[in-house]
Design a protein around this motif. Structure first.
Motif, PDB file in Angstrom:
ATOM      1  N   SER B 142     -28.455 -14.145  16.470  1.00 42.23           N
ATOM      2  CA  SER B 142     -28.398 -15.532  16.928  1.00 42.23           C
ATOM      3  C   SER B 142     -27.196 -15.738  17.831  1.00 42.23           C
ATOM      4  O   SER B 142     -27.297 -16.387  18.872  1.00 42.23           O
ATOM      5  CB  SER B 142     -28.291 -16.501  15.751  1.00 42.23           C
ATOM      6  OG  SER B 142     -29.150 -16.126  14.746  1.00 42.23           O
ATOM      7  N   VAL B 143     -26.034 -15.196  17.423  1.00 45.95           N
ATOM      8  CA  VAL B 143     -24.828 -15.382  18.232  1.00 45.95           C
ATOM      9  C   VAL B 143     -25.007 -14.708  19.589  1.00 45.95           C
ATOM     10  O   VAL B 143     -24.768 -15.318  20.640  1.00 45.95           O
ATOM     11  CB  VAL B 143     -23.586 -14.810  17.501  1.00 45.95           C
ATOM     12  CG1 VAL B 143     -22.385 -14.799  18.418  1.00 45.95           C
ATOM     13  CG2 VAL B 143     -23.300 -15.627  16.254  1.00 45.95           C
ATOM     14  N   LEU B 144     -25.474 -13.459  19.555  1.00 51.30           N
ATOM     15  CA  LEU B 144     -25.685 -12.740  20.810  1.00 51.30           C
ATOM     16  C   LEU B 144     -26.706 -13.474  21.681  1.00 51.30           C
ATOM     17  O   LEU B 144     -26.505 -13.652  22.886  1.00 51.30           O
ATOM     18  CB  LEU B 144     -26.167 -11.317  20.498  1.00 51.30           C
ATOM     19  CG  LEU B 144     -26.196 -10.315  21.642  1.00 51.30           C
ATOM     20  CD1 LEU B 144     -24.837 -10.197  22.298  1.00 51.30           C
ATOM     21  CD2 LEU B 144     -26.647  -8.958  21.134  1.00 51.30           C
ATOM     22  N   PHE B 179     -25.829  -5.121  26.965  1.00 49.55           N
ATOM     23  CA  PHE B 179     -24.797  -4.166  26.544  1.00 49.55           C
ATOM     24  C   PHE B 179     -23.410  -4.777  26.697  1.00 49.55           C
ATOM     25  O   PHE B 179     -22.554  -4.656  25.815  1.00 49.55           O
ATOM     26  CB  PHE B 179     -24.881  -2.891  27.395  1.00 49.55           C
ATOM     27  CG  PHE B 179     -25.922  -1.933  26.933  1.00 49.55           C
ATOM     28  CD1 PHE B 179     -25.697  -1.149  25.821  1.00 49.55           C
ATOM     29  CD2 PHE B 179     -27.123  -1.817  27.597  1.00 49.55           C
ATOM     30  CE1 PHE B 179     -26.665  -0.253  25.383  1.00 49.55           C
ATOM     31  CE2 PHE B 179     -28.094  -0.935  27.172  1.00 49.55           C
ATOM     32  CZ  PHE B 179     -27.863  -0.145  26.055  1.00 49.55           C
ATOM     33  N   VAL B 180     -23.179  -5.433  27.846  1.00 49.67           N
ATOM     34  CA  VAL B 180     -21.866  -6.014  28.111  1.00 49.67           C
ATOM     35  C   VAL B 180     -21.543  -7.084  27.067  1.00 49.67           C
ATOM     36  O   VAL B 180     -20.458  -7.090  26.473  1.00 49.67           O
ATOM     37  CB  VAL B 180     -21.818  -6.601  29.541  1.00 49.67           C
ATOM     38  CG1 VAL B 180     -20.517  -7.362  29.755  1.00 49.67           C
ATOM     39  CG2 VAL B 180     -21.949  -5.488  30.563  1.00 49.67           C
ATOM     40  N   CYS B 181     -22.499  -7.964  26.787  1.00 48.04           N
ATOM     41  CA  CYS B 181     -22.268  -9.023  25.798  1.00 48.04           C
ATOM     42  C   CYS B 181     -22.004  -8.434  24.420  1.00 48.04           C
ATOM     43  O   CYS B 181     -21.101  -8.871  23.708  1.00 48.04           O
ATOM     44  CB  CYS B 181     -23.474  -9.951  25.716  1.00 48.04           C
ATOM     45  SG  CYS B 181     -23.627 -10.996  27.143  1.00 48.04           S
ATOM     46  N   LEU B 182     -22.799  -7.419  24.057  1.00 49.23           N
ATOM     47  CA  LEU B 182     -22.618  -6.778  22.750  1.00 49.23           C
ATOM     48  C   LEU B 182     -21.216  -6.192  22.658  1.00 49.23           C
ATOM     49  O   LEU B 182     -20.515  -6.371  21.662  1.00 49.23           O
ATOM     50  CB  LEU B 182     -23.674  -5.686  22.565  1.00 49.23           C
ATOM     51  CG  LEU B 182     -23.683  -5.003  21.197  1.00 49.23           C
ATOM     52  CD1 LEU B 182     -24.371  -5.896  20.188  1.00 49.23           C
ATOM     53  CD2 LEU B 182     -24.390  -3.663  21.265  1.00 49.23           C
ATOM     54  N   GLY B 183     -20.789  -5.524  23.730  1.00 48.45           N
ATOM     55  CA  GLY B 183     -19.461  -4.916  23.750  1.00 48.45           C
ATOM     56  C   GLY B 183     -18.367  -5.951  23.624  1.00 48.45           C
ATOM     57  O   GLY B 183     -17.413  -5.777  22.848  1.00 48.45           O
ATOM     58  N   LEU B 184     -18.509  -7.041  24.356  1.00 50.04           N
ATOM     59  CA  LEU B 184     -17.476  -8.085  24.314  1.00 50.04           C
ATOM     60  C   LEU B 184     -17.407  -8.719  22.925  1.00 50.04           C
ATOM     61  O   LEU B 184     -16.307  -8.985  22.414  1.00 50.04           O
ATOM     62  CB  LEU B 184     -17.757  -9.150  25.380  1.00 50.04           C
ATOM     63  CG  LEU B 184     -17.552  -8.678  26.819  1.00 50.04           C
ATOM     64  CD1 LEU B 184     -17.945  -9.776  27.801  1.00 50.04           C
ATOM     65  CD2 LEU B 184     -16.103  -8.250  27.056  1.00 50.04           C
ATOM     66  N   LEU B 185     -18.585  -8.951  22.315  1.00 53.94           N
ATOM     67  CA  LEU B 185     -18.579  -9.541  20.969  1.00 53.94           C
ATOM     68  C   LEU B 185     -17.921  -8.594  19.968  1.00 53.94           C
ATOM     69  O   LEU B 185     -17.147  -9.018  19.106  1.00 53.94           O
ATOM     70  CB  LEU B 185     -20.009  -9.862  20.522  1.00 53.94           C
ATOM     71  CG  LEU B 185     -20.590 -11.166  21.050  1.00 53.94           C
ATOM     72  CD1 LEU B 185     -22.041 -11.311  20.610  1.00 53.94           C
ATOM     73  CD2 LEU B 185     -19.794 -12.358  20.547  1.00 53.94           C
ATOM     74  N   LEU B 186     -18.219  -7.312  20.099  1.00 60.08           N
ATOM     75  CA  LEU B 186     -17.631  -6.309  19.206  1.00 60.08           C
ATOM     76  C   LEU B 186     -16.118  -6.295  19.373  1.00 60.08           C
ATOM     77  O   LEU B 186     -15.361  -6.234  18.392  1.00 60.08           O
ATOM     78  CB  LEU B 186     -18.229  -4.935  19.539  1.00 60.08           C
ATOM     79  CG  LEU B 186     -17.908  -3.777  18.587  1.00 60.08           C
ATOM     80  CD1 LEU B 186     -18.259  -4.152  17.169  1.00 60.08           C
ATOM     81  CD2 LEU B 186     -18.685  -2.538  19.006  1.00 60.08           C
ATOM     82  N   CYS B 187     -15.687  -6.390  20.623  1.00 56.94           N
ATOM     83  CA  CYS B 187     -14.254  -6.433  20.936  1.00 56.94           C
ATOM     84  C   CYS B 187     -13.604  -7.640  20.257  1.00 56.94           C
ATOM     85  O   CYS B 187     -12.563  -7.528  19.601  1.00 56.94           O
ATOM     86  CB  CYS B 187     -14.106  -6.493  22.453  1.00 56.94           C
ATOM     87  SG  CYS B 187     -12.496  -7.011  23.022  1.00 56.94           S
ATOM     88  N   LEU B 188     -14.271  -8.772  20.384  1.00 56.09           N
ATOM     89  CA  LEU B 188     -13.753 -10.002  19.768  1.00 56.09           C
ATOM     90  C   LEU B 188     -13.655  -9.845  18.251  1.00 56.09           C
ATOM     91  O   LEU B 188     -12.656 -10.233  17.623  1.00 56.09           O
ATOM     92  CB  LEU B 188     -14.714 -11.144  20.117  1.00 56.09           C
ATOM     93  CG  LEU B 188     -14.159 -12.558  20.051  1.00 56.09           C
ATOM     94  CD1 LEU B 188     -13.116 -12.743  21.147  1.00 56.09           C
ATOM     95  CD2 LEU B 188     -15.279 -13.567  20.238  1.00 56.09           C
ATOM     96  N   MET B 189     -14.697  -9.216  17.668  1.00 55.69           N
ATOM     97  CA  MET B 189     -14.684  -9.027  16.215  1.00 55.69           C
ATOM     98  C   MET B 189     -13.549  -8.104  15.790  1.00 55.69           C
ATOM     99  O   MET B 189     -12.912  -8.320  14.754  1.00 55.69           O
ATOM    100  CB  MET B 189     -16.007  -8.431  15.758  1.00 55.69           C
ATOM    101  CG  MET B 189     -17.099  -9.453  15.616  1.00 55.69           C
ATOM    102  SD  MET B 189     -18.555  -8.742  14.890  1.00 55.69           S
ATOM    103  CE  MET B 189     -17.991  -8.454  13.232  1.00 55.69           C
ATOM    104  N   ASN B 190     -13.280  -7.088  16.581  1.00 51.89           N
ATOM    105  CA  ASN B 190     -12.188  -6.171  16.251  1.00 51.89           C
ATOM    106  C   ASN B 190     -10.828  -6.870  16.325  1.00 51.89           C
ATOM    107  O   ASN B 190      -9.949  -6.636  15.500  1.00 51.89           O
ATOM    108  CB  ASN B 190     -12.220  -4.960  17.189  1.00 51.89           C
ATOM    109  CG  ASN B 190     -13.316  -3.994  16.792  1.00 51.89           C
ATOM    110  OD1 ASN B 190     -13.845  -4.066  15.687  1.00 51.89           O
ATOM    111  ND2 ASN B 190     -13.684  -3.109  17.707  1.00 51.89           N
ATOM    112  N   ILE B 191     -10.679  -7.729  17.332  1.00 56.02           N
ATOM    113  CA  ILE B 191      -9.425  -8.472  17.450  1.00 56.02           C
ATOM    114  C   ILE B 191      -9.215  -9.344  16.214  1.00 56.02           C
ATOM    115  O   ILE B 191      -8.146  -9.338  15.587  1.00 56.02           O
ATOM    116  CB  ILE B 191      -9.414  -9.339  18.730  1.00 56.02           C
ATOM    117  CG1 ILE B 191      -9.387  -8.445  19.969  1.00 56.02           C
ATOM    118  CG2 ILE B 191      -8.235 -10.299  18.728  1.00 56.02           C
ATOM    119  CD1 ILE B 191      -9.551  -9.175  21.268  1.00 56.02           C
ATOM    120  N   VAL B 192     -10.300 -10.081  15.847  1.00 58.03           N
ATOM    121  CA  VAL B 192     -10.205 -10.944  14.661  1.00 58.03           C
ATOM    122  C   VAL B 192      -9.894 -10.107  13.425  1.00 58.03           C
ATOM    123  O   VAL B 192      -9.066 -10.465  12.591  1.00 58.03           O
ATOM    124  CB  VAL B 192     -11.520 -11.749  14.472  1.00 58.03           C
ATOM    125  CG1 VAL B 192     -11.481 -12.531  13.165  1.00 58.03           C
ATOM    126  CG2 VAL B 192     -11.731 -12.688  15.640  1.00 58.03           C
ATOM    127  N   GLY B 193     -10.574  -8.935  13.312  1.00 52.15           N
ATOM    128  CA  GLY B 193     -10.351  -8.047  12.178  1.00 52.15           C
ATOM    129  C   GLY B 193      -8.908  -7.576  12.103  1.00 52.15           C
ATOM    130  O   GLY B 193      -8.317  -7.516  11.032  1.00 52.15           O
TER     131      GLY B 193
END
Lengths: 196, 197
Positions: B142-144, B179-193
């Protein structure tokens, strides 16, 4: 040895139960899926040719056997009576079959309207026949006994210029539908009588 | 581990497809809009929960040599059921998701949970695990889908939120954009983590 027997028995049992379950769900949803397919794929064309009817033609549909196939008919209620019937017929166009939904009045056997359901005509060329209201409108009011032919072949229908093959195909499809209608009219009337 | 923990781990710690990098095919293919993402996520959740429950119930009966074949039969059964139900009740969504509904059969998440979890744990734990992973997957999709729909179409759930002057960023709804959106979201999640630590 016992291992193999156990594997075979367990796997067969799981497959058997799965098959039974799926058959049940299939039967349970069959009616509803058929309705949804009609409503979303053919619905727009049905509503278009039966514009202004007061019933739900898809809900009220019935089938009549013709040779090996069953044909679905969609009756439309006008002035409180089911007196128009819509059905699908096909004609051969430039790119393949053209699906045509046509509505015929049961009172005077005249074509009420036609619309195209599916086609593979060249976009922007043959497909213009599908979108041209004047072309589709030229079928309106023709009797099922009229020859459905375009003007260059001695008929009454104006072909869409540049889309002659598609126009011819649609005309031939409507002619086919008219033939079918004449053949099946007694059965259609019988079915409709049973409805009211 | 308690039942609650089995459920909540799917929502952040092991959320697919970000943490559990499985099931990327539907993630990338169907998330053109938020509605598609939710639909795909819920269909997968249904299959996950029921296949997890059944695999767990049968875990002591199924001989280990044919367990994968048995899991596949169980999963395929529920996929066909969900396909038929969607066809019967949410036809437009079914048309949009198309081939990706039957392809849930080969979604690694479903088989992965059956093999890694449901085959070794109790029925309740397996149900909680399936539900958690499924809801996590739904949230991710849903977020993606929302991000891609917002940027690529200016709408969320078909409601225009960016105003008429917004020029859609068409790249985002194409496959590379996924792919780009997935990567950016993953990046954001890692930062939050990282911040959490």
């Amino acid at each position: 040895m016992r291992d193999i027997v156990r594997m075979v028995v367990v796997l067969s049992l799981i497959c058997g139960v799965s098959g039974g379950l799926l058959a049940g769900v299939r039967i349970g949803t069959k009616e509803r899926i058929e309705y949804q397919e009609l409503a979303y794929v053919k619905g727009p064309a049905i509503r278009d040719v039966l514009q202004g009817c007061s019933n739900n033609p898809i809900q009220d549909r019935f089938k009549i056997k013709h040779g090996d196939t069953e044909i679905s008919f969609f009756p439309g209620k006008f002035d409180g009576k089911l007196n128009v019937v819509a059905f699908e017929t096909t004609g051969k166009g430039f790119g393949g079959e053209i699906g045509i939904m046509m509505a015929v009045s049961l009172v005077d056997d005249k074509v009420v309207a036609i619309d195209i359901t599916t086609h593979k005509e060249t976009p922007g060329v043959g497909s213009r026949a599908k979108d041209d209201p004047a072309f589709k409108g030229s079928f309106k009011g023709l009797s099922v006994d009229d020859p459905f032919k375009i003007k260059s072949e001695g008929g009454k229908i104006d072909a869409v210029s540049g889309a002659t093959i598609s126009s011819k195909g649609i005309a031939a499809g409507v002619a086919e539908g008219a033939k079918l209608y004449k053949e099946l009219k007694p059965y259609i009337l019988k079915k409709i009588k049973a409805r009211t | 581990m308690s039942i609650v923990k089995e459920f909540t781990k799917g929502l952040w710690k092991e959320i697919p497809p970000f943490r559990l990098v499985l099931g990327l095919c539907p993630t990338l293919a169907v998330t053109k809009s938020m509605e598609n993402g939710i639909g795909m996520g819920l269909a997968t959740t249904f299959v996950l929960v029921f296949s997890n429950i059944l695999v767990s119930v049968l875990r002591n009966i199924i001989p280990s040599k044919v367990r994968i074949a048995c899991y596949i039969v169980v999963i395929a059964t529920f996929v066909v059921i969900v396909e038929l139900l969607m066809q019967a009740y949410t036809y437009p969504l079914y048309q949009r998701l198309g081939i990706f509904i039957p392809l849930i059969v080969v979604n690694c998440i479903v088989l992965g949970r059956a093999e890694a979890f449901a085959g070794k744990n109790t029925v309740f734990a397996s149900a909680a695990d399936g539900l958690g992973i499924g809801i996590g997957f739904t949230i991710s999709l849903s977020v993606l889908g929302a991000v891609r729909e917002l940027l690529g179409n200016g709408t969320i759930l078909n409601i225009n939120v960016m105003g008429p002057s917004y020029k859609p960023f068409a790249f985002v709804v194409s496959a590379p954009g996924a792919f780009v959106c997935l990567g950016l979201l993953l990046c954001l999640m890692n930062i939050v983590g990282d911040l959490k630590k």
